[in-house]
Scaffold this motif. Sequence first.
Motif, PDB file in Angstrom:
ATOM      1  N   HIS A  47       0.849  -1.183   0.000  1.00 11.52           N
ATOM      2  CA  HIS A  47       0.000   0.000   0.000  1.00 11.52           C
ATOM      3  C   HIS A  47       0.890   1.240   0.000  1.00 11.52           C
ATOM      4  CE1 HIS A  47      -3.760  -2.212   1.044  1.00 11.52           C
ATOM      5  NE2 HIS A  47      -2.879  -3.073   1.538  1.00 11.52           N
ATOM      6  N   ALA A  48       0.349   2.348  -0.515  1.00  7.34           N
ATOM      7  CA  ALA A  48       1.125   3.580  -0.593  1.00  7.34           C
ATOM      8  C   ALA A  48       0.242   4.774  -0.290  1.00  7.34           C
ATOM      9  CB  ALA A  48       1.754   3.732  -1.984  1.00  7.34           C
ATOM     10  N   ALA A  49       0.521   5.433   0.831  1.00 10.91           N
ATOM     11  CA  ALA A  49      -0.240   6.630   1.185  1.00 10.91           C
ATOM     12  C   ALA A  49       0.102   7.786   0.271  1.00 10.91           C
ATOM     13  CB  ALA A  49       0.052   7.015   2.638  1.00 10.91           C
ATOM     14  N   GLY A  50       1.255   7.730  -0.401  1.00 10.44           N
ATOM     15  CA  GLY A  50       1.690   8.822  -1.254  1.00 10.44           C
ATOM     16  C   GLY A  50       1.079   8.829  -2.632  1.00 10.44           C
ATOM     17  N   SER A  52      -2.539   7.844  -2.956  1.00  6.85           N
ATOM     18  CA  SER A  52      -3.982   7.923  -2.770  1.00  6.85           C
ATOM     19  C   SER A  52      -4.280   7.903  -1.280  1.00  6.85           C
ATOM     20  CB  SER A  52      -4.675   6.742  -3.461  1.00  6.85           C
ATOM     21  OG  SER A  52      -6.032   6.680  -3.101  1.00  6.85           O
ATOM     22  N   ARG A  53      -5.431   8.442  -0.914  1.00  5.95           N
ATOM     23  CA  ARG A  53      -5.890   8.372   0.475  1.00  5.95           C
ATOM     24  C   ARG A  53      -6.862   7.223   0.691  1.00  5.95           C
ATOM     25  NH1 ARG A  53      -5.038  13.733  -0.809  1.00  5.95           N
ATOM     26  NH2 ARG A  53      -3.682  14.833   0.665  1.00  5.95           N
ATOM     27  N   LEU A  54      -6.988   6.349  -0.304  1.00  2.00           N
ATOM     28  CA  LEU A  54      -7.928   5.230  -0.237  1.00  2.00           C
ATOM     29  C   LEU A  54      -7.249   3.926   0.156  1.00  2.00           C
ATOM     30  CD1 LEU A  54      -9.995   6.025  -3.466  1.00  2.00           C
ATOM     31  CD2 LEU A  54     -10.716   6.345  -1.088  1.00  2.00           C
ATOM     32  N   ASN A  55      -5.957   3.992   0.541  1.00  2.00           N
ATOM     33  CA  ASN A  55      -5.209   2.805   0.959  1.00  2.00           C
ATOM     34  C   ASN A  55      -5.183   1.743  -0.135  1.00  2.00           C
ATOM     35  OD1 ASN A  55      -3.602   1.497   2.896  1.00  2.00           O
ATOM     36  ND2 ASN A  55      -5.325   0.256   3.588  1.00  2.00           N
ATOM     37  N   LEU A  56      -4.989   2.195  -1.372  1.00  2.00           N
ATOM     38  CA  LEU A  56      -4.946   1.269  -2.506  1.00  2.00           C
ATOM     39  C   LEU A  56      -3.608   0.538  -2.533  1.00  2.00           C
ATOM     40  CD1 LEU A  56      -6.430   3.511  -5.353  1.00  2.00           C
ATOM     41  CD2 LEU A  56      -7.644   2.025  -3.750  1.00  2.00           C
ATOM     42  N   THR A  57      -3.636  -0.676  -3.063  1.00  2.00           N
ATOM     43  CA  THR A  57      -2.392  -1.374  -3.332  1.00  2.00           C
ATOM     44  C   THR A  57      -1.813  -0.849  -4.641  1.00  2.00           C
ATOM     45  OG1 THR A  57      -3.406  -3.148  -4.626  1.00  2.00           O
ATOM     46  CG2 THR A  57      -3.305  -3.436  -2.220  1.00  2.00           C
ATOM     47  N   LEU A  58      -0.550  -1.215  -4.893  1.00  2.20           N
ATOM     48  CA  LEU A  58       0.062  -0.811  -6.158  1.00  2.20           C
ATOM     49  C   LEU A  58      -0.694  -1.396  -7.336  1.00  2.20           C
ATOM     50  CD1 LEU A  58       2.330  -0.201  -4.049  1.00  2.20           C
ATOM     51  CD2 LEU A  58       3.971  -0.797  -5.830  1.00  2.20           C
ATOM     52  N   LEU A 140      10.006   4.694   1.268  1.00  2.00           N
ATOM     53  CA  LEU A 140       9.915   5.779   0.293  1.00  2.00           C
ATOM     54  C   LEU A 140       8.923   5.386  -0.782  1.00  2.00           C
ATOM     55  CD1 LEU A 140      12.483   8.123  -1.183  1.00  2.00           C
ATOM     56  CD2 LEU A 140      11.272   6.660  -2.803  1.00  2.00           C
ATOM     57  N   GLU A 141       8.075   6.344  -1.176  1.00  2.00           N
ATOM     58  CA  GLU A 141       7.077   6.117  -2.216  1.00  2.00           C
ATOM     59  C   GLU A 141       7.316   7.119  -3.344  1.00  2.00           C
ATOM     60  OE1 GLU A 141       3.649   4.935   1.086  1.00  2.00           O
ATOM     61  OE2 GLU A 141       3.529   6.828  -0.027  1.00  2.00           O
ATOM     62  N   ALA A 142       7.264   6.649  -4.570  1.00  4.20           N
ATOM     63  CA  ALA A 142       7.472   7.508  -5.737  1.00  4.20           C
ATOM     64  C   ALA A 142       6.324   7.311  -6.718  1.00  4.20           C
ATOM     65  CB  ALA A 142       8.806   7.180  -6.413  1.00  4.20           C
TER      66      ALA A 142
END
Length: 728
Positions: A47-50, A52-58, A140-142
Amino acid sequence: MFRPHTLWLALCAASLTHAAAANTASAQHLEPVQINASASTSPLTRHAAGSSRLNLTLMQTPASLTVLERADIEAMGALNTQDILKGVPGVVFADPPGSAGSVFYRGFGSGSLSQLYNGISVQYDAIAARPVDSWIVQRLEALGGASGFLNGAGAVGGTLNVITKVADDSGPISRVVLGLGERTQLAASWQRSLGASAHVLRVELNRSEGALWTQGREREATQLAASWRAPLASGATHTLALEHQHERVDQPYWGTPMLRDAQGGVSGALRFDPATYGVNYNVLDGRYEQTVRWARSILELPLSMATHATHTIYHYDALRDYDNVETYTFKRNNSVVERSNALLQRHDQQVWGSRGELTHHTQLGRHRSDFALGWDWSYNRQTRFPLSVAGPFDQTSPYTPAPSYFLQTPGITRSYTPGATNVLHTVALFAENRTELGAGWALVSALRKDRIALQARNHRSATATNPALFTTATNPALFTTAYHPLTGRLGLVKDLSAQWQVYAQASTAADPPAGVLATAGYSSLRDFDLTRGRQFELGSKWTFDQGRGSATVAVYDITRRNLAITDPNDRTKVIPVGAQSSQGMELSARWQASSAWLLSGHWAHTRARYDAFAETVGGSVVSRAGHTPANVPTVVAGAALRWQANAALGLSLDWRYVGRRWANTANTVWDEAYQLVGLGATLRLTPALQARVRVDNLTDQRYVASLNTSLPYLGAPRSISAVLDLQW
């Protein structure tokens, strides 16, 4: 020379050795090291908060997204937050002192990127995103491409989000790391629950110091973070996170002068005198010093099984100081180096903010639909205290520079007189949604509306270079304006199978026409609105070999319009009509071939161009349309191979390639492609104690990390580092 910290680190080393011996005596055998290669560990399930705010997976996200977790960071041997970017397709980076957050992504530089810290932008990323030691980084999220819908202005090329360690429910942590070599380090992590309660305390400590690779340059850095996670009524939790960072670099290295041609100019491939590698022409008492403090209060409140609220209050306090002579140029047939441009500079920045989010999971008809709504408010104030003297000051030997001192430079005194203050008030509303449409289709959308009010106050008398633009009828020293960008994303995802999806998305962003709003001045404020950027992207993500492997591919097209350019009809004016674009492809893959072998790699091709751009050269306006922006390579690639030889020994090999880059918008000066090779080894001495050794730039490649036609900034030569890592 003996220093107290040397004895301190030696004592710590002795303690670690004693602990290692004790653990060896108590351990009957070493447990085998296995990497779980099941489908659930695929990077695409992260999951990446950076993004989306919907807690989506990659896998659920219709965008090119890279997430590097703590294990990845340690495996690549990343020393700081920029080192971690080696794992992001297409990214190049450097940390010259005057612009230490220099990152290029999808054809755009740091002025068109959002570099976030725990999801927060201080709206001064090119400077404030200076790399910090990676010890306190959790991941780290990109996110590639236009992403203004996340955090507002400043994200045409992409968004980078550094997330630090805080108290969590992962259990007790006791860890000490001792770094040896040219860079000594002492770092520690500690986390505990308080008795039988769910209160959790966590402390992170990091201290590093040592000589850097150029003459006279030494760096010391301290990071201290403390967090407290407390349970509240009705399942709510509150996390208080405090962080202190301090860094000082003595005699910072600003670059190595390039050799000049017979006319004293520069053209073609950059040329250097090998005998000047590592020579530092800065004043002996030159410095860069920064103190940063963060405070965050995070309230998480489950309102029901389907609804969740989060509120974050944050404060950022930064003081940055520069005392340097910053420009060095070959003169007299490359026989001497001339030193010029002394700058005493202070940045005093304060940011306060409040962000509220509400997520809700529901059904639209028979289809799942997830919503996120919220607001974002921030107050950002920065005052600059500049004192500059152009010089030149002297001419010295290229190989043994004469010693000089900053406060002995003519015209320089240690006095801090404010030059200008910029105040940004930002209020934004945002919304996101993901709705499953059936038959494997899902629609992902986002929208954000900002109001950015800017006040710029001139503290000094008006001059030709600092005119009375900063004027209102009621306050002759104050200029005010406001921007109202609307940005968004619309993406469509199709699951072709449980392991394979394709997606398409369009997204937008808005950037300042030149520079950054936190320091914007005369030329970039008058008659200018924010530039507009849009991106179209197609891509696919899939897993293979029963989840042990994963891969992604993306193609994109980005356009940014209304850049500030020289008016072709009046070179004394700047007008917002320029345009810049990039098209490219990114590939990445990772394969856990067996419990012993892990292979990963990425490749990115970028075609970046100015579509409409002009600048003044020698009194004439010259078009740069069709040229490539400086520091943007066409190809960036990387690969890594990790081998767990047995339960105790692990080896790694990594490779990085950066293609040819231009040093100027005229595309008349360039640096050739370069390749870097790294080696790593891990030896488990006991179940609790591990030793790691790493060699960076194994072939001792000389390369330019950041290009320009005045003073290129060279990358570091071969270096060796080692650590002892004790966990219990």
